[in-house]
Structure formats: C-alpha cells, structure tokens
Design a protein around this motif. Structure first.
Motif, PDB file in Angstrom:
ATOM      1  N   SER A 313      -3.515 -49.467   1.289  1.00  0.00           N
ATOM      2  CA  SER A 313      -3.759 -49.434  -0.150  1.00  0.00           C
ATOM      3  C   SER A 313      -5.236 -49.670  -0.480  1.00  0.00           C
ATOM      4  CB  SER A 313      -2.902 -50.485  -0.865  1.00  0.00           C
ATOM      5  OG  SER A 313      -3.248 -51.792  -0.447  1.00  0.00           O
ATOM      6  N   LYS A 316      -9.823 -45.501   0.499  1.00  0.00           N
ATOM      7  CA  LYS A 316     -10.162 -44.555  -0.562  1.00  0.00           C
ATOM      8  C   LYS A 316     -11.117 -43.488  -0.010  1.00  0.00           C
ATOM      9  CE  LYS A 316      -9.589 -47.890  -4.321  1.00  0.00           C
ATOM     10  NZ  LYS A 316     -10.223 -48.578  -5.477  1.00  0.00           N
ATOM     11  N   GLN A 336       0.941 -45.625  -3.151  1.00  0.00           N
ATOM     12  CA  GLN A 336      -0.351 -46.156  -3.590  1.00  0.00           C
ATOM     13  C   GLN A 336      -1.498 -45.485  -2.853  1.00  0.00           C
ATOM     14  OE1 GLN A 336      -0.705 -48.399  -6.219  1.00  0.00           O
ATOM     15  NE2 GLN A 336      -2.802 -47.627  -5.989  1.00  0.00           N
ATOM     16  N   ASN A 340      -4.547 -43.281  -4.496  1.00  0.00           N
ATOM     17  CA  ASN A 340      -5.940 -43.697  -4.285  1.00  0.00           C
ATOM     18  C   ASN A 340      -6.786 -42.616  -3.619  1.00  0.00           C
ATOM     19  OD1 ASN A 340      -5.320 -46.171  -5.364  1.00  0.00           O
ATOM     20  ND2 ASN A 340      -5.235 -47.252  -3.402  1.00  0.00           N
TER      21      ASN A 340
END
Length: 528
Positions: A313, A316, A336, A340
């Motif tokens: 999570s 990115k 998630q 992202n």
C-alpha cells in the motif's frame, strides 16, 4: 533457393509485346547483387558464394554490411541486413552441428561491420572460433554467447571488442571463472551485464563488477550465489550499490542477499527502474520499505517474499508488480495498490492471490486501468462477461490478454476484444469459441486456442490470412481440425508474405510434423 539464374524485371514501362522481358542477373553490378543476396538466409548466402567469382564477391559485400546477427532455432531472413537469424530448424544432429559451426565461422570471418551478435544455446561451440577471428568484430556493441568463458577468451574480447556496451553470458559451467570475469570488467563502455545459468561467483568477482563497471545500467545475476555460501563478508552484495547509474537489477533467488543490500541500493541507486528480488527470503519487509524512496522505480518483483498489505500500500508510481505466492496479501491490499498505481501496465491477478476466484472488487479496479498493457486472468472461474466488456472499453493500450480456462465468459462478450487496436497476444484456450469469433480478430502476433473444440480448419486459416504479422499460433487438441490439411492450407496462406515474419504453428503431433517437411514449400512457415 537454388543457384540458378535469377531474373529481375526492368524498372521501366514495357509494351504489351515485351512485358515478360527479364534482365540476366549477371548483368547487375556488385552493389545490386549484394542487395539481392542480403535477402537470402545465411546457408543460402554461403551456397551463392560457390556459383562464381562475381557472386562470391557480391556475397562478401553483403556479409560486410551485416549489422545484426541473431542465432536461434528459427528460420528468418534479413532485410536491409539489420537482423539475421540462423536459418536452421535445429534437431541437434551431427550434420546440423557442422553446418551451424560453419555459419558461425563465416560470421566471425566476414561480418566486419557487425554491431549485434546474439547466439542462443544450440548445437554449436563458440570456443571453436579461433581467437584471432575476433579482430573482425571491433565494431561489436552487443554480444550474447553460451559458452565457458576462459581467461584467454575474456582477454580477446576485451582487446578487440572495446566498443561493447552489452554482454550476456549463458555459462555452460556453473562456477564462473573468476579471472575471466574480472578481465571482462575492464570493458570500459559496458552498460549491460547478464550472467545467466545459475552461476556461482567468487566475492572478488562481485567487487570487481562494482568497482570497475562504473557505467553499468543493467546487471542480471538470477539464481546466482557466492562460491563460499554464506559469504565470508555478509555485505559483499552491498558493493552493488556503488553502481549509481544502475537502472535494472535482477537478483532473483540470490539467497545470500541481506536486508543491508536492499537498504544500500535504495539509498544509492537513485536511477533504478526495475528490481527483481523474488525468492530472496532473507530480506525483511522492514528493509523493503526503503524501496519506496526510489522515485524512478517502475517494475518490482517480490514474489515468494513474506510481505503484507502494509508494504504494497506504500508503493506508488509502479507500472509492473509481481508478488506471486505472497501469502499474507489480501483483497484490501491489492485494491489499495491498484488505486495508488493508476499507470500500471502489467499485472497478473491469478498469481497475486493464488486462487481460482478473485473478488469482483479487484476485477472492477483492474478494468479501470487505462494504461494497462499486459493482463493475465488465466483460470479465474468467476470472471464475468461484464469484466471483459469493461476491459475492452477502458484498457485501450492492452497488448496481451490471457483468459485461458475462464469458462463463464461468453463469445458475445469476447467479440468486444476485437475493438482493442493494440492487442497483439491473446490466449483463449479451453473457451467455448467458434470460427465466427476468431475470424474477426486482426493485428495479432500470437494466438493460443488449445482445446477450443468448435474451431475448424476454415476458421484457423481465415485467422492466419487476417493477421499477416502472426508469428505463433497454438492449435493443439482441437478435434475438428485435420492437421495435414491445415498445414497445407497454411502453406498457401503465408507463401506470399513480404514482411519477413515466419509463422510457427504448434500442433505437437510427431507424425504430422514429419509429414509437413514434404508439404511446406513456403519459407514463412514452421510446424512444431
């Protein structure tokens, strides 16, 4: 092609009486002949040299202008001499070994402008090439060879191939010669180094690579290990972090890799775009969190590692993530992660969650990834037709889709895939599809349809005709197909190809493959 007179139509307007007039090939100059001979396969080009003195000279000009050569078990021709593949379908017999070694000897002797030499593993021995012949490869920029690198061979490569930027060695001996490898690190322009074949390295070799190959952008040591494992210095792989220009690093299944190495790489290798550390079980999740500081990281492989939703999570900017067999990941973590990373280009759902059913919420998020290029949904028993339609509508850049064994999907939903203009690879094996669907497909380069019981010869041939760039098709285990007739029809369908693309049809029936040798007249067809 036999060494008979070849006619070339005159480049002028003919009257009705002389439209069939030809020009004797021997009236052409050397440069024109060389351009023609560049289109021949390598063994044919060697045969052409035996015809006469003029043809030998023209062939030598063609060899001299060769820029790229790739030796593998396929049959391809060269166009503008930018890419040549060894024109042999290898069966590892003695006669093939002799022919292939002869081709390699010819390459080393005559291709003085060669920039790219790619030799896959096969029935030939690079070590048989006299070392003095390497002097002809002074323009070489990329080299891939399968052999045991000796100190003498390494010294010869360093001496003559000073412009080498890429070097890939598939070692035929598990323990890499330390002196030879250290010598190769003297290649000052080296940007890519790949050591394949589960090599065992000495600590001094790792240190030499890290200290000498300052320009290195890519380093591959998959399944590599240290000669004295565990190494006497636990941080020997930390030395790799000195390579500050590194963009791609593959340390797959390097069991000696410690958390200190990951932290050092995260701190120093700021240009890193791709990192493969699957099955490096000594790495902790706490160390992996340091990777989130790598702003240029786009591809990450952490398969088989003990990671949780907390780690993924935090990721990115990725375009590809492989976390197969990461048992602690959950639906919430995957969703998630997808949110992202909206620029994801490749993801494999079946491997991420390791089951035959993926939550609908995950599938819905996947269908929203507009930059997705590669998607593997094989074996999902709850894949809905609506998801396929959503993917076709939203994922316009999709190049590869695998939905083998996703039985709930209807053919009506699959038709939506024909709207994907960038789709090049499609696997619909075990699905209930008909000729009507596959005859609508265009632009494909690879197609798998094994066990698609309703398909027939007519549908397969129409697919081949509609997809002139098709390189591979897998038609195994289809009851309605008569394979001898299919080979004969495919031979006719591809015989006029002008794009240099060879079609490989996979049927895996020994008798049909053997019979195809007498059926196939086109140079653009191979049956496997």
């Amino acid at each position: 092609m036999s060494a008979k007179i070849i006619g070339v139509e005159q480049d002028q307007q003919f009257s009705d009486d002389d439209k069939d007039q030809k020009v004797d090939i021997n009236s052409l100059d050397y440069d024109s002949l060389a351009e023609i001979f560049m289109l021949l396969s390598i063994p044919e080009r060697i045969d052409m040299e035996k015809v006469c003195v003029k043809w030998k000279g023209a062939c030598q000009r063609a060899w001299y202008d060769t820029k790229k050569y790739k030796c593998e078990s396929s049959i391809e021709r060269s166009y503008n001499n930018q890419h040549i593949n060894l024109s042999l379908y290898m069966d590892f017999s003695e006669s093939y070994e002799t022919t292939t070694d002869k081709v390699l000897y010819t390459i080393f002797s005559t291709c003085k402008n060669l920039k790219h030499l790619d030799i896959a593993r096969g029935p030939y021995d690079v070590a048989k090439i006299p070392l003095k012949k390497w002097i002809n490869l002074q323009n070489l920029q990329y080299l891939a060879i399968p052999c045991i690198i000796t100190p003498d061979l390494a010294s010869t490569i360093v001496q003559y191939c000073k412009n080498l930027k890429g070097l890939r060695i598939h070692s035929l001996h598990q323990i890499m010669n330390d002196a030879a490898l250290k010598k190769l690190t003297e290649l000052e322009n080296l940007e890519c180094l790949s050591l394949l074949g589960c090599v065992i390295l000495k600590e001094e070799s790792i240190i030499a690579i890290s200290n000498n190959c300052k320009k290195l952008k890519r380093l591959d040591i998959p399944s590599g290990s240290i000669y004295d494992d565990p190494p006497s210095s636990p941080s020997v792989f930390d030395e790799i972090s000195k390579l500050q220009y590194l963009e791609h690093l593959n340390l797959y299944s390097v069991r000696s890799l410690k958390k200190s190495t990951i932290i050092a790489i995260a701190n120093n290798c700021k240009n890193l775009k791709s990192l493969e550390i699957a099955d490096c079980k000594a790495i902790t999740e706490k160390a992996l969190v340091a990777l989130t500081k790598l702003e240029n990281l786009q591809k990450l492989d952490v398969s088989f590692l003990d990671i949780t939703d907390s780690f993924i999570s935090k990721l990115k900017g990725l375009k590809e993530l492989d976390c197969a067999h990461c048992k602690k990941l959950t639906e919430a973590g995957i969703i998630q992660f997808i949110k992202n990373n909206p620029d994801l280009e490749e993801i494999s759902v079946d491997e991420i969650l390791g089951c035959n059913e993926v939550p609908f919420a995950v599938l819905d998020e996947l269908s929203k990834l507009q930059y997705l290029e590669h998607l593997n949904l094989c074996g999902l028993l709850n894949l809905r037709s609506g998801t396929i339609t959503a993917i076709a509508n939203n994922c316009k850049y999709l190049k590869s889709l695998r939905i083998r064994g996703c039985s709930p999907i209807t053919e009506t939903a699959l038709v939506a895939l024909t709207e994907l203009e960038n789709l090049e690879k499609l696997d619909v094996s075990f699905l209930d599809i008909t000729d009507s669907f596959i005859s609508k497909l265009k632009g494909l380069k690879a197609f798998q349809c094994t066990h698609c019981k309703k398909l027939t010869n007519d549908g397969i041939i129409q697919l081949i005709k509609n997809n002139p760039d098709l390189k591979r098709i897998d038609v195994r285990c289809i009851d309605n197909i008569t394979y001898n007739d299919l080979v004969n029809a495919a031979n006719q369908a591809v015989k006029n190809r002008t794009n240099g693309v060879i079609l490989h049809i996979k049927i895996s029936i020994p008798l049909t493959i053997q019979a195809s040798e007498t059926i196939i007249k086109s140079q653009w067809l191979v049956v496997e």
